[in-house]
Design a protein around this motif. Sequence first.
Motif, PDB file in Angstrom:
ATOM      1  N   GLY A 102       0.829  -1.194   0.000  1.00  0.00           N
ATOM      2  CA  GLY A 102       0.000   0.000   0.000  1.00  0.00           C
ATOM      3  C   GLY A 102       0.864   1.245   0.000  1.00  0.00           C
ATOM      4  O   GLY A 102       2.007   1.212  -0.437  1.00  0.00           O
ATOM      5  N   ALA A 103       0.298   2.336   0.536  1.00  0.00           N
ATOM      6  CA  ALA A 103       1.028   3.603   0.584  1.00  0.00           C
ATOM      7  C   ALA A 103       0.583   4.389   1.810  1.00  0.00           C
ATOM      8  O   ALA A 103      -0.530   4.201   2.325  1.00  0.00           O
ATOM      9  CB  ALA A 103       0.770   4.414  -0.678  1.00  0.00           C
ATOM     10  N   MET A 104       1.456   5.263   2.277  1.00  0.00           N
ATOM     11  CA  MET A 104       1.134   6.143   3.397  1.00  0.00           C
ATOM     12  C   MET A 104      -0.067   7.021   3.031  1.00  0.00           C
ATOM     13  O   MET A 104      -0.189   7.471   1.890  1.00  0.00           O
ATOM     14  CB  MET A 104       2.320   7.042   3.745  1.00  0.00           C
ATOM     15  CG  MET A 104       3.464   6.329   4.419  1.00  0.00           C
ATOM     16  SD  MET A 104       3.130   6.216   6.181  1.00  0.00           S
ATOM     17  CE  MET A 104       4.565   5.310   6.717  1.00  0.00           C
ATOM     18  N   SER A 105      -0.928   7.258   3.999  1.00  0.00           N
ATOM     19  CA  SER A 105      -2.106   8.103   3.798  1.00  0.00           C
ATOM     20  C   SER A 105      -1.709   9.577   3.733  1.00  0.00           C
ATOM     21  O   SER A 105      -0.539   9.923   3.915  1.00  0.00           O
ATOM     22  CB  SER A 105      -3.086   7.900   4.955  1.00  0.00           C
ATOM     23  OG  SER A 105      -2.592   8.546   6.126  1.00  0.00           O
ATOM     24  N   ASP A 106      -2.687  10.435   3.546  1.00  0.00           N
ATOM     25  CA  ASP A 106      -2.441  11.886   3.541  1.00  0.00           C
ATOM     26  C   ASP A 106      -1.909  12.368   4.888  1.00  0.00           C
ATOM     27  O   ASP A 106      -1.296  13.425   4.973  1.00  0.00           O
ATOM     28  CB  ASP A 106      -3.711  12.655   3.193  1.00  0.00           C
ATOM     29  CG  ASP A 106      -4.100  12.494   1.735  1.00  0.00           C
ATOM     30  OD1 ASP A 106      -3.238  12.095   0.924  1.00  0.00           O
ATOM     31  OD2 ASP A 106      -5.272  12.766   1.399  1.00  0.00           O
ATOM     32  N   GLN A 107      -2.147  11.579   5.955  1.00  0.00           N
ATOM     33  CA  GLN A 107      -1.651  11.925   7.288  1.00  0.00           C
ATOM     34  C   GLN A 107      -0.300  11.262   7.574  1.00  0.00           C
ATOM     35  O   GLN A 107       0.161  11.246   8.717  1.00  0.00           O
ATOM     36  CB  GLN A 107      -2.664  11.506   8.371  1.00  0.00           C
ATOM     37  CG  GLN A 107      -3.924  12.338   8.397  1.00  0.00           C
ATOM     38  CD  GLN A 107      -4.889  11.966   7.270  1.00  0.00           C
ATOM     39  OE1 GLN A 107      -5.065  10.810   6.941  1.00  0.00           O
ATOM     40  NE2 GLN A 107      -5.492  12.971   6.656  1.00  0.00           N
ATOM     41  N   SER A 108       0.317  10.675   6.534  1.00  0.00           N
ATOM     42  CA  SER A 108       1.624  10.012   6.646  1.00  0.00           C
ATOM     43  C   SER A 108       1.606   8.831   7.605  1.00  0.00           C
ATOM     44  O   SER A 108       2.535   8.612   8.377  1.00  0.00           O
ATOM     45  CB  SER A 108       2.713  11.015   7.062  1.00  0.00           C
ATOM     46  OG  SER A 108       2.881  12.000   6.077  1.00  0.00           O
ATOM     47  N   ASP A 109       0.503   8.050   7.551  1.00  0.00           N
ATOM     48  CA  ASP A 109       0.459   6.819   8.334  1.00  0.00           C
ATOM     49  C   ASP A 109      -0.072   5.678   7.471  1.00  0.00           C
ATOM     50  O   ASP A 109      -0.614   5.894   6.392  1.00  0.00           O
ATOM     51  CB  ASP A 109      -0.355   6.989   9.617  1.00  0.00           C
ATOM     52  CG  ASP A 109      -1.833   7.301   9.373  1.00  0.00           C
ATOM     53  OD1 ASP A 109      -2.279   7.319   8.204  1.00  0.00           O
ATOM     54  OD2 ASP A 109      -2.547   7.526  10.351  1.00  0.00           O
ATOM     55  N   PHE A 110       0.151   4.461   7.962  1.00  0.00           N
ATOM     56  CA  PHE A 110      -0.259   3.259   7.243  1.00  0.00           C
ATOM     57  C   PHE A 110      -0.611   2.213   8.294  1.00  0.00           C
ATOM     58  O   PHE A 110       0.232   1.854   9.116  1.00  0.00           O
ATOM     59  CB  PHE A 110       0.885   2.762   6.348  1.00  0.00           C
ATOM     60  CG  PHE A 110       0.561   1.546   5.538  1.00  0.00           C
ATOM     61  CD1 PHE A 110      -0.282   1.626   4.428  1.00  0.00           C
ATOM     62  CD2 PHE A 110       1.100   0.312   5.861  1.00  0.00           C
ATOM     63  CE1 PHE A 110      -0.566   0.503   3.671  1.00  0.00           C
ATOM     64  CE2 PHE A 110       0.835  -0.818   5.105  1.00  0.00           C
ATOM     65  CZ  PHE A 110      -0.012  -0.718   4.006  1.00  0.00           C
ATOM     66  N   THR A 111      -1.856   1.762   8.304  1.00  0.00           N
ATOM     67  CA  THR A 111      -2.309   0.758   9.271  1.00  0.00           C
ATOM     68  C   THR A 111      -2.639  -0.522   8.520  1.00  0.00           C
ATOM     69  O   THR A 111      -3.261  -0.483   7.452  1.00  0.00           O
ATOM     70  CB  THR A 111      -3.545   1.266  10.045  1.00  0.00           C
ATOM     71  OG1 THR A 111      -3.173   2.466  10.754  1.00  0.00           O
ATOM     72  CG2 THR A 111      -4.031   0.230  11.043  1.00  0.00           C
ATOM     73  N   PHE A 112      -2.217  -1.645   9.088  1.00  0.00           N
ATOM     74  CA  PHE A 112      -2.462  -2.935   8.455  1.00  0.00           C
ATOM     75  C   PHE A 112      -2.721  -3.994   9.509  1.00  0.00           C
ATOM     76  O   PHE A 112      -2.372  -3.827  10.683  1.00  0.00           O
ATOM     77  CB  PHE A 112      -1.282  -3.336   7.559  1.00  0.00           C
ATOM     78  CG  PHE A 112       0.037  -3.458   8.272  1.00  0.00           C
ATOM     79  CD1 PHE A 112       0.474  -4.688   8.752  1.00  0.00           C
ATOM     80  CD2 PHE A 112       0.849  -2.349   8.466  1.00  0.00           C
ATOM     81  CE1 PHE A 112       1.692  -4.803   9.412  1.00  0.00           C
ATOM     82  CE2 PHE A 112       2.077  -2.458   9.110  1.00  0.00           C
ATOM     83  CZ  PHE A 112       2.492  -3.685   9.588  1.00  0.00           C
ATOM     84  N   ASP A 113      -3.379  -5.100   9.088  1.00  0.00           N
ATOM     85  CA  ASP A 113      -3.617  -6.223   9.980  1.00  0.00           C
ATOM     86  C   ASP A 113      -2.292  -6.925  10.250  1.00  0.00           C
ATOM     87  O   ASP A 113      -1.512  -7.180   9.325  1.00  0.00           O
ATOM     88  CB  ASP A 113      -4.607  -7.211   9.357  1.00  0.00           C
ATOM     89  CG  ASP A 113      -6.012  -6.641   9.248  1.00  0.00           C
ATOM     90  OD1 ASP A 113      -6.376  -5.769  10.070  1.00  0.00           O
ATOM     91  OD2 ASP A 113      -6.755  -7.060   8.338  1.00  0.00           O
ATOM     92  N   LYS A 114      -2.060  -7.239  11.509  1.00  0.00           N
ATOM     93  CA  LYS A 114      -0.806  -7.889  11.910  1.00  0.00           C
ATOM     94  C   LYS A 114      -0.760  -9.306  11.329  1.00  0.00           C
ATOM     95  O   LYS A 114      -1.651 -10.114  11.578  1.00  0.00           O
ATOM     96  CB  LYS A 114      -0.734  -7.938  13.439  1.00  0.00           C
ATOM     97  CG  LYS A 114       0.544  -8.477  13.975  1.00  0.00           C
ATOM     98  CD  LYS A 114       0.537  -8.402  15.496  1.00  0.00           C
ATOM     99  CE  LYS A 114       1.815  -8.923  16.094  1.00  0.00           C
ATOM    100  NZ  LYS A 114       1.786  -8.800  17.568  1.00  0.00           N
ATOM    101  N   PRO A 115       0.259  -9.610  10.536  1.00  0.00           N
ATOM    102  CA  PRO A 115       0.382 -10.952   9.964  1.00  0.00           C
ATOM    103  C   PRO A 115       0.604 -12.015  11.048  1.00  0.00           C
ATOM    104  O   PRO A 115       1.136 -11.717  12.127  1.00  0.00           O
ATOM    105  CB  PRO A 115       1.614 -10.848   9.062  1.00  0.00           C
ATOM    106  CG  PRO A 115       1.752  -9.392   8.764  1.00  0.00           C
ATOM    107  CD  PRO A 115       1.287  -8.702  10.020  1.00  0.00           C
ATOM    108  N   ASP A 116       0.213 -13.241  10.738  1.00  0.00           N
ATOM    109  CA  ASP A 116       0.387 -14.365  11.668  1.00  0.00           C
ATOM    110  C   ASP A 116       1.755 -15.019  11.527  1.00  0.00           C
ATOM    111  O   ASP A 116       2.017 -16.036  12.163  1.00  0.00           O
ATOM    112  CB  ASP A 116      -0.698 -15.417  11.425  1.00  0.00           C
ATOM    113  CG  ASP A 116      -2.085 -14.913  11.784  1.00  0.00           C
ATOM    114  OD1 ASP A 116      -2.205 -14.057  12.684  1.00  0.00           O
ATOM    115  OD2 ASP A 116      -3.053 -15.388  11.157  1.00  0.00           O
ATOM    116  N   VAL A 117       2.618 -14.457  10.693  1.00  0.00           N
ATOM    117  CA  VAL A 117       3.950 -15.007  10.442  1.00  0.00           C
ATOM    118  C   VAL A 117       4.995 -13.939  10.759  1.00  0.00           C
ATOM    119  O   VAL A 117       4.670 -12.767  10.928  1.00  0.00           O
ATOM    120  CB  VAL A 117       4.096 -15.471   8.973  1.00  0.00           C
ATOM    121  CG1 VAL A 117       3.110 -16.588   8.659  1.00  0.00           C
ATOM    122  CG2 VAL A 117       3.908 -14.308   8.010  1.00  0.00           C
TER     123      VAL A 117
END
Length: 102
Positions: A64-79
């Motif tokens: 993905g890419a950083m948002s307009d607020q310069s953040d990036f949230t994602f689901d924590k991988p299980d690996v």
Amino acid sequence: MNRQLALLLMTGMTQFAYAHTPICDCYDNGDETITCEGGFSDGGTAAGVPMRILDSAGKILIEGAMSDQSDFTFDKPDVIFRVEFEGGDGHIIQIDGRDIEE
């Protein structure tokens, strides 16, 4: 070109190169998601900066890419995973998922 002028130009270029040092940090939200925040040392935004989450073999799990607020949230991988913040000009910040804390 004389040596003094060449040295002056090289010094100026070096300072310019370091003026845009990428910065990225990630933290565990405690709800099975992780948020990364980024920017540049000169105060520049990281909006649109590419982000990748890779497994230990280098396979891309999330992109993905950083948002307009310069953040990036994602689901924590299980690996086991790492985060890559692509700061441009070959500057990639890598963060080992095991180093990300609440």
